[in-house]
Write a protein that holds these residues in place. Structure first.
Motif, PDB file in Angstrom:
ATOM      1  N   ASN A  14      33.632  45.056  43.067  1.00  0.00           N
ATOM      2  CA  ASN A  14      33.606  45.598  41.706  1.00  0.00           C
ATOM      3  C   ASN A  14      34.974  45.379  41.052  1.00  0.00           C
ATOM      4  OD1 ASN A  14      35.382  47.785  42.320  1.00  0.00           O
ATOM      5  ND2 ASN A  14      33.654  48.974  43.100  1.00  0.00           N
ATOM      6  N   ASP A  15      35.059  45.629  39.753  1.00  0.00           N
ATOM      7  CA  ASP A  15      36.267  45.292  38.994  1.00  0.00           C
ATOM      8  C   ASP A  15      37.517  45.998  39.517  1.00  0.00           C
ATOM      9  OD1 ASP A  15      34.895  43.533  37.415  1.00  0.00           O
ATOM     10  OD2 ASP A  15      34.607  44.939  35.750  1.00  0.00           O
ATOM     11  N   GLU A  16      37.394  47.267  39.877  1.00  0.00           N
ATOM     12  CA  GLU A  16      38.556  48.013  40.366  1.00  0.00           C
ATOM     13  C   GLU A  16      39.032  47.464  41.712  1.00  0.00           C
ATOM     14  OE1 GLU A  16      41.684  50.563  40.731  1.00  0.00           O
ATOM     15  OE2 GLU A  16      40.493  50.086  38.953  1.00  0.00           O
ATOM     16  N   GLN A  17      38.106  47.215  42.619  1.00  0.00           N
ATOM     17  CA  GLN A  17      38.474  46.642  43.911  1.00  0.00           C
ATOM     18  C   GLN A  17      39.052  45.243  43.736  1.00  0.00           C
ATOM     19  OE1 GLN A  17      34.769  46.832  46.013  1.00  0.00           O
ATOM     20  NE2 GLN A  17      35.330  48.715  47.096  1.00  0.00           N
ATOM     21  N   ARG A  19      40.709  44.033  41.185  1.00  0.00           N
ATOM     22  CA  ARG A  19      42.073  44.130  40.676  1.00  0.00           C
ATOM     23  C   ARG A  19      43.035  44.579  41.774  1.00  0.00           C
ATOM     24  NH1 ARG A  19      45.592  47.440  39.420  1.00  0.00           N
ATOM     25  NH2 ARG A  19      44.291  49.276  39.648  1.00  0.00           N
ATOM     26  N   ARG A  20      42.606  45.480  42.623  1.00  0.00           N
ATOM     27  CA  ARG A  20      43.471  45.956  43.701  1.00  0.00           C
ATOM     28  C   ARG A  20      43.702  44.878  44.761  1.00  0.00           C
ATOM     29  NH1 ARG A  20      41.210  51.423  45.863  1.00  0.00           N
ATOM     30  NH2 ARG A  20      42.998  51.184  47.234  1.00  0.00           N
ATOM     31  N   ILE A  24      45.233  41.040  39.630  1.00  0.00           N
ATOM     32  CA  ILE A  24      45.035  40.803  38.199  1.00  0.00           C
ATOM     33  C   ILE A  24      43.620  41.217  37.830  1.00  0.00           C
ATOM     34  CG2 ILE A  24      46.704  38.917  38.035  1.00  0.00           C
ATOM     35  CD1 ILE A  24      44.374  36.960  38.169  1.00  0.00           C
ATOM     36  N   LYS A  25      43.387  41.372  36.529  1.00  0.00           N
ATOM     37  CA  LYS A  25      42.047  41.725  36.061  1.00  0.00           C
ATOM     38  C   LYS A  25      41.124  40.519  36.186  1.00  0.00           C
ATOM     39  CE  LYS A  25      43.648  45.163  32.790  1.00  0.00           C
ATOM     40  NZ  LYS A  25      43.730  45.550  31.380  1.00  0.00           N
ATOM     41  N   ARG A  26      39.841  40.803  36.246  1.00  0.00           N
ATOM     42  CA  ARG A  26      38.850  39.741  36.407  1.00  0.00           C
ATOM     43  C   ARG A  26      38.845  38.792  35.208  1.00  0.00           C
ATOM     44  NH1 ARG A  26      34.559  39.503  40.132  1.00  0.00           N
ATOM     45  NH2 ARG A  26      34.815  41.696  40.632  1.00  0.00           N
ATOM     46  N   THR A  27      39.109  39.296  34.001  1.00  0.00           N
ATOM     47  CA  THR A  27      39.125  38.431  32.810  1.00  0.00           C
ATOM     48  C   THR A  27      40.276  37.419  32.894  1.00  0.00           C
ATOM     49  OG1 THR A  27      40.413  40.125  31.641  1.00  0.00           O
ATOM     50  CG2 THR A  27      38.025  40.122  31.304  1.00  0.00           C
ATOM     51  N   THR A  28      41.429  37.856  33.371  1.00  0.00           N
ATOM     52  CA  THR A  28      42.561  36.947  33.551  1.00  0.00           C
ATOM     53  C   THR A  28      42.240  35.925  34.630  1.00  0.00           C
ATOM     54  OG1 THR A  28      44.035  38.774  32.977  1.00  0.00           O
ATOM     55  CG2 THR A  28      45.040  36.854  33.988  1.00  0.00           C
ATOM     56  N   GLN A  30      39.267  34.813  35.441  1.00  0.00           N
ATOM     57  CA  GLN A  30      38.309  33.848  34.901  1.00  0.00           C
ATOM     58  C   GLN A  30      38.997  32.822  34.001  1.00  0.00           C
ATOM     59  OE1 GLN A  30      35.306  33.202  35.775  1.00  0.00           O
ATOM     60  NE2 GLN A  30      35.209  34.923  37.194  1.00  0.00           N
TER      61      GLN A  30
END
Length: 153
Positions: A14-17, A19-20, A24-28, A30
């Motif tokens: 998931n997005d939080e995992q 990033r951890r 970086i964030k998933r959008t960055t 991608q």
């Protein structure tokens, strides 16, 4: 045990995992993948062997290296490629991202002239004991060079 690779498990998080794990964030992520994929298609348009790894795995290898600064041997075991391939992937992806201009760190002048300068202090307060001989110690025996036996007799 599942047949998923490490890269697949990271991509499925998931997005939080995500990033951890990646940093970086998933959008960055991608956006980086799109740049790497576009560059790969341009280079391998008419020639070259197809890569075993998808662009997402290549970016993950690079981010893993930059974040954890592990050895290429560790990366090769983690992602199922050779050490040389891991090194080549990191170099190529770094070059693509730097050439794009979207993913670069600020230079020294930008940091110096920024309205909010980051204030970071690192103090090494570890105490290291160094054993040194005491001056004029009675335990040491001093000898002149003339007192030592010579092999030239």
């Amino acid at each position: 045990m599942t047949d998923q690779t490490y890269a697949d498990r990271v991509k499925d998080a998931n997005d939080e995992q995500f990033r951890r794990i990646v940093g970086i964030k998933r959008t960055t992520f991608q956006a980086m993948v799109e740049l790497v994929d576009e560059d790969y298609r341009q280079v391998h348009q008419r020639r070259g062997r197809r890569s075993k790894l998808d662009p997402e795995a290549k970016v993950l290898i690079t981010l893993d290296y930059l974040r954890n600064y592990g050895t290429f041997l560790e990366l090769s075991f983690k992602y199922g490629v050779s050490e040389t391939t891991a090194r080549t992937i990191v170099e190529r992806v770094e070059n693509v991202l730097v050439r794009s201009g979207k993913f670069s760190l600020p230079n020294r002048n930008e940091l110096r002239n920024a309205p909010e300068r980051p204030m970071t202090f690192l103090i090494d307060a570890t105490d290291t004991i160094i054993q040194r001989p005491k001056k004029n110690s009675g335990r040491t025996t001093q000898a002149n060079a003339t007192d030592t036996p010579s092999k030239r007799k």
